[in-house]
Design an enzyme around this catalytic site. Sequence first.
Site, PDB file in Angstrom:
ATOM      1  N   HIS A  10      -1.200   6.918   7.800  1.00 37.10           N
ATOM      2  CA  HIS A  10      -0.360   7.894   7.093  1.00 37.10           C
ATOM      3  C   HIS A  10      -1.081   9.227   6.910  1.00 37.10           C
ATOM      4  O   HIS A  10      -0.443  10.286   6.870  1.00 37.10           O
ATOM      5  CB  HIS A  10       0.020   7.359   5.700  1.00 37.10           C
TER       6      HIS A  10
ATOM      7  N   GLN B 190       3.043  10.127   1.389  1.00 41.77           N
ATOM      8  CA  GLN B 190       4.352   9.491   1.165  1.00 41.77           C
ATOM      9  C   GLN B 190       5.022   9.977  -0.118  1.00 41.77           C
ATOM     10  O   GLN B 190       6.223   9.790  -0.289  1.00 41.77           O
ATOM     11  CB  GLN B 190       4.210   7.963   1.116  1.00 41.77           C
TER      12      GLN B 190
ATOM     13  N   HIS C 254      -2.812   0.718   8.585  1.00 45.88           N
ATOM     14  CA  HIS C 254      -1.474   1.286   8.357  1.00 45.88           C
ATOM     15  C   HIS C 254      -1.554   2.425   7.329  1.00 45.88           C
ATOM     16  O   HIS C 254      -0.989   3.500   7.549  1.00 45.88           O
ATOM     17  CB  HIS C 254      -0.535   0.175   7.873  1.00 45.88           C
ATOM     18  N   GLU C 255      -2.263   2.173   6.222  1.00 47.28           N
ATOM     19  CA  GLU C 255      -2.352   3.201   5.176  1.00 47.28           C
ATOM     20  C   GLU C 255      -3.125   4.418   5.664  1.00 47.28           C
ATOM     21  O   GLU C 255      -2.721   5.559   5.409  1.00 47.28           O
ATOM     22  CB  GLU C 255      -2.990   2.627   3.909  1.00 47.28           C
TER      23      GLU C 255
ATOM     24  N   GLY D 217       0.834  -1.191   0.000  1.00 46.98           N
ATOM     25  CA  GLY D 217       0.000   0.000   0.000  1.00 46.98           C
ATOM     26  C   GLY D 217       0.864   1.235   0.000  1.00 46.98           C
ATOM     27  O   GLY D 217       2.087   1.151   0.189  1.00 46.98           O
TER      28      GLY D 217
ATOM     29  N   CYS E 126       7.293  -0.427   5.754  1.00 42.27           N
ATOM     30  CA  CYS E 126       6.720   0.763   5.135  1.00 42.27           C
ATOM     31  C   CYS E 126       7.681   1.267   4.075  1.00 42.27           C
ATOM     32  O   CYS E 126       8.894   1.287   4.304  1.00 42.27           O
ATOM     33  CB  CYS E 126       6.498   1.832   6.204  1.00 42.27           C
ATOM     34  N   LEU E 127       7.139   1.691   2.947  1.00 39.44           N
ATOM     35  CA  LEU E 127       7.997   2.210   1.875  1.00 39.44           C
ATOM     36  C   LEU E 127       8.716   3.487   2.297  1.00 39.44           C
ATOM     37  O   LEU E 127       9.705   3.865   1.679  1.00 39.44           O
ATOM     38  CB  LEU E 127       7.169   2.458   0.610  1.00 39.44           C
TER      39      LEU E 127
HETATM   40 ZN    ZN Z   1       3.545   2.934   5.226  1.00 36.38          ZN
END
Ligand code: ZN
Length: 184
Positions: free
Chosen positions: A148, A53, A144-145, A48, A102-103
């Site tokens: 953000h 981000q 999680h998404e 995701g 996480c990216l």
């Molecule tokens: Zn993340």
Amino acid sequence: MKREILQLGHPLLRQRSREVTREELATPEVQALIFDLIETMRAENGAGIAAPQVGQLLRICIAEVHENPRYPSMPALPLRVWVNPVLHVMSESPRVCMYEGCLSVKGLRGRVTRPARLVVESWDREGAHQRDEFDGPLAAVAAHECDHLDGVLFVDRAESRTLVFLEQFEAFVPQEDRVLVLND
Ligand code: ZN
């Protein structure tokens, strides 16, 4: 177009993103952002990604999970685009206890406990109302998404002593400890 992913420490990752209006959602800029989020997530093999981000403080996030033999307890999730998502945690929800990555926190994993049963109410990319119900590890992906969008990262919720670099995660965290659903 693949976009640059901001990394932990970038102040935009810590801001609250704002709601998107229907008029904004219809603009080529926001539609291109959604397209780019999909392309960026797929290029980075993420489950995701959220608009902040890539430096856009709008309440848009997406998720997609492919069946992966390395994570047998993680079911597949076809591409979801969530605009202005709101989470509703079901009462007496079991918990999912899972190592997240996480990216925006490259190379790090850590164990986070979250509700395993929740509903995401949102718009789709055309602005139509949609409702996604989760029961299991995918609830943690959605949460999680959505975190953000409020400037919250998984490292804020992880048990600090479980933080582990990817190489050590693969070497030392047993498969059966990676995703757990707790019913007590
Ligand atoms: Zn993340």
